[in-house]
Design a protein around this motif. Structure first.
Motif, PDB file in Angstrom:
ATOM      1  N   GLY A 148      22.621 -33.740   1.311  1.00 42.63           N
ATOM      2  CA  GLY A 148      21.292 -33.390   1.038  1.00 42.63           C
ATOM      3  C   GLY A 148      20.385 -32.633   2.002  1.00 42.63           C
ATOM      4  O   GLY A 148      19.215 -32.355   1.578  1.00 42.63           O
ATOM      5  N   VAL A 149      20.909 -32.226   2.951  1.00 45.03           N
ATOM      6  CA  VAL A 149      20.570 -31.439   3.857  1.00 45.03           C
ATOM      7  C   VAL A 149      20.857 -29.871   3.806  1.00 45.03           C
ATOM      8  O   VAL A 149      22.065 -29.700   4.063  1.00 45.03           O
ATOM      9  N   PRO A 150      19.835 -28.876   3.508  1.00 47.54           N
ATOM     10  CA  PRO A 150      20.299 -27.368   3.545  1.00 47.54           C
ATOM     11  C   PRO A 150      20.597 -27.120   4.794  1.00 47.54           C
ATOM     12  O   PRO A 150      20.064 -27.259   5.852  1.00 47.54           O
ATOM     13  N   ARG A 151      21.923 -26.390   4.904  1.00 49.21           N
ATOM     14  CA  ARG A 151      22.373 -25.786   6.107  1.00 49.21           C
ATOM     15  C   ARG A 151      22.728 -24.186   5.931  1.00 49.21           C
ATOM     16  O   ARG A 151      23.206 -24.018   4.834  1.00 49.21           O
ATOM     17  N   LYS A 152      22.357 -23.552   7.089  1.00 47.06           N
ATOM     18  CA  LYS A 152      22.863 -22.098   6.790  1.00 47.06           C
ATOM     19  C   LYS A 152      24.244 -22.218   7.785  1.00 47.06           C
ATOM     20  O   LYS A 152      24.652 -22.601   8.553  1.00 47.06           O
ATOM     21  N   ILE A 153      25.179 -21.238   6.882  1.00 46.07           N
ATOM     22  CA  ILE A 153      26.546 -21.198   7.191  1.00 46.07           C
ATOM     23  C   ILE A 153      27.033 -19.822   7.664  1.00 46.07           C
ATOM     24  O   ILE A 153      26.654 -18.679   6.856  1.00 46.07           O
ATOM     25  N   MET A 154      27.482 -19.596   8.799  1.00 49.85           N
ATOM     26  CA  MET A 154      27.847 -18.242   9.361  1.00 49.85           C
ATOM     27  C   MET A 154      29.544 -18.280   9.687  1.00 49.85           C
ATOM     28  O   MET A 154      29.765 -19.109  10.784  1.00 49.85           O
ATOM     29  N   VAL A 155      30.324 -17.666   8.978  1.00 43.72           N
ATOM     30  CA  VAL A 155      31.721 -17.798   9.405  1.00 43.72           C
ATOM     31  C   VAL A 155      32.285 -16.470   9.637  1.00 43.72           C
ATOM     32  O   VAL A 155      32.126 -15.294   8.781  1.00 43.72           O
ATOM     33  N   PRO A 156      32.999 -16.032  10.812  1.00 45.38           N
ATOM     34  CA  PRO A 156      33.594 -14.647  11.133  1.00 45.38           C
ATOM     35  C   PRO A 156      34.695 -14.606   9.921  1.00 45.38           C
ATOM     36  O   PRO A 156      35.399 -15.571   9.947  1.00 45.38           O
ATOM     37  N   VAL A 157      34.846 -13.439   9.505  1.00 48.86           N
ATOM     38  CA  VAL A 157      36.203 -13.366   8.366  1.00 48.86           C
ATOM     39  C   VAL A 157      37.407 -13.708   9.174  1.00 48.86           C
ATOM     40  O   VAL A 157      38.481 -14.156   8.661  1.00 48.86           O
ATOM     41  N   SER A 158      37.491 -13.350  10.629  1.00 48.17           N
ATOM     42  CA  SER A 158      38.729 -13.419  11.438  1.00 48.17           C
ATOM     43  C   SER A 158      38.944 -15.050  11.474  1.00 48.17           C
ATOM     44  O   SER A 158      40.050 -15.320  11.678  1.00 48.17           O
ATOM     45  N   HIS A 159      37.939 -15.934  11.051  1.00 49.70           N
ATOM     46  CA  HIS A 159      38.527 -17.377  11.297  1.00 49.70           C
ATOM     47  C   HIS A 159      38.726 -18.103   9.844  1.00 49.70           C
ATOM     48  O   HIS A 159      39.072 -19.074  10.109  1.00 49.70           O
ATOM     49  N   VAL A 160      38.683 -17.305   8.915  1.00 45.41           N
ATOM     50  CA  VAL A 160      39.078 -17.647   7.683  1.00 45.41           C
ATOM     51  C   VAL A 160      40.627 -18.070   7.704  1.00 45.41           C
ATOM     52  O   VAL A 160      41.405 -16.983   8.023  1.00 45.41           O
TER      53      VAL A 160
END
Length: 133
Positions: A75-87
């Motif tokens: 229920g808490v909004p969060r900003k997600i940041m993922v480097p493509v290299s980590h997918v």
């Protein structure tokens, strides 16, 4: 041959579009280290699986270097940041069809210099409590 750009971000976008077009839920497995901004309380064995469906995430941005969006966790909004290299993988939840990618630890170290300037550092996910008598 090393100056050829990676096809990984293009494959991620294509599989996301395929899942969306056919009504599947796109899931993305991510290797988590200090360059990834995700809710750490949901990370297990240095990995997290994220729902990339249009219903689950807002302001989804599938760039060549970074994947970013906003989502609710508990229920808490969060900003997600993922480097493509980590997918590690992107696949359809319903049938498991998709693609996995090898993780190159040497590429992970180079991300510190290439991180977006507006990216915030991940915050500690657990509060520190002390006993007061």
């Amino acid at each position: 041959m090393s100056d050829i750009p990676s096809n990984k971000p293009y494959l991620i976008r294509a599989l996301h579009q395929w899942c969306t077009d056919f009504g599947f839920t796109p899931f993305m497995a991510v290797f988590v280290d200090s360059s990834v901004e995700v809710p750490m309380e949901f990370v297990k064995k240095d990995e997290i699986v994220l729902n990339l469906s249009l219903e689950a995430c807002h302001q989804l941005n599938l760039d060549n270097d970074w994947i970013s969006f906003q989502a609710r966790f508990g229920g808490v909004p969060r900003k997600i940041m993922v480097p493509v290299s980590h997918v590690l993988a992107i696949y359809a939840r319903e049938n498991g069809q998709g693609m996995s990618f090898p993780f190159d630890a040497s590429q992970a170290g180079k991300l510190k210099e290439g991180a977006p300037e507006n990216a915030e550092k991940p915050k500690a996910s657990r509060p520190a409590l002390t006993i007061v008598k």
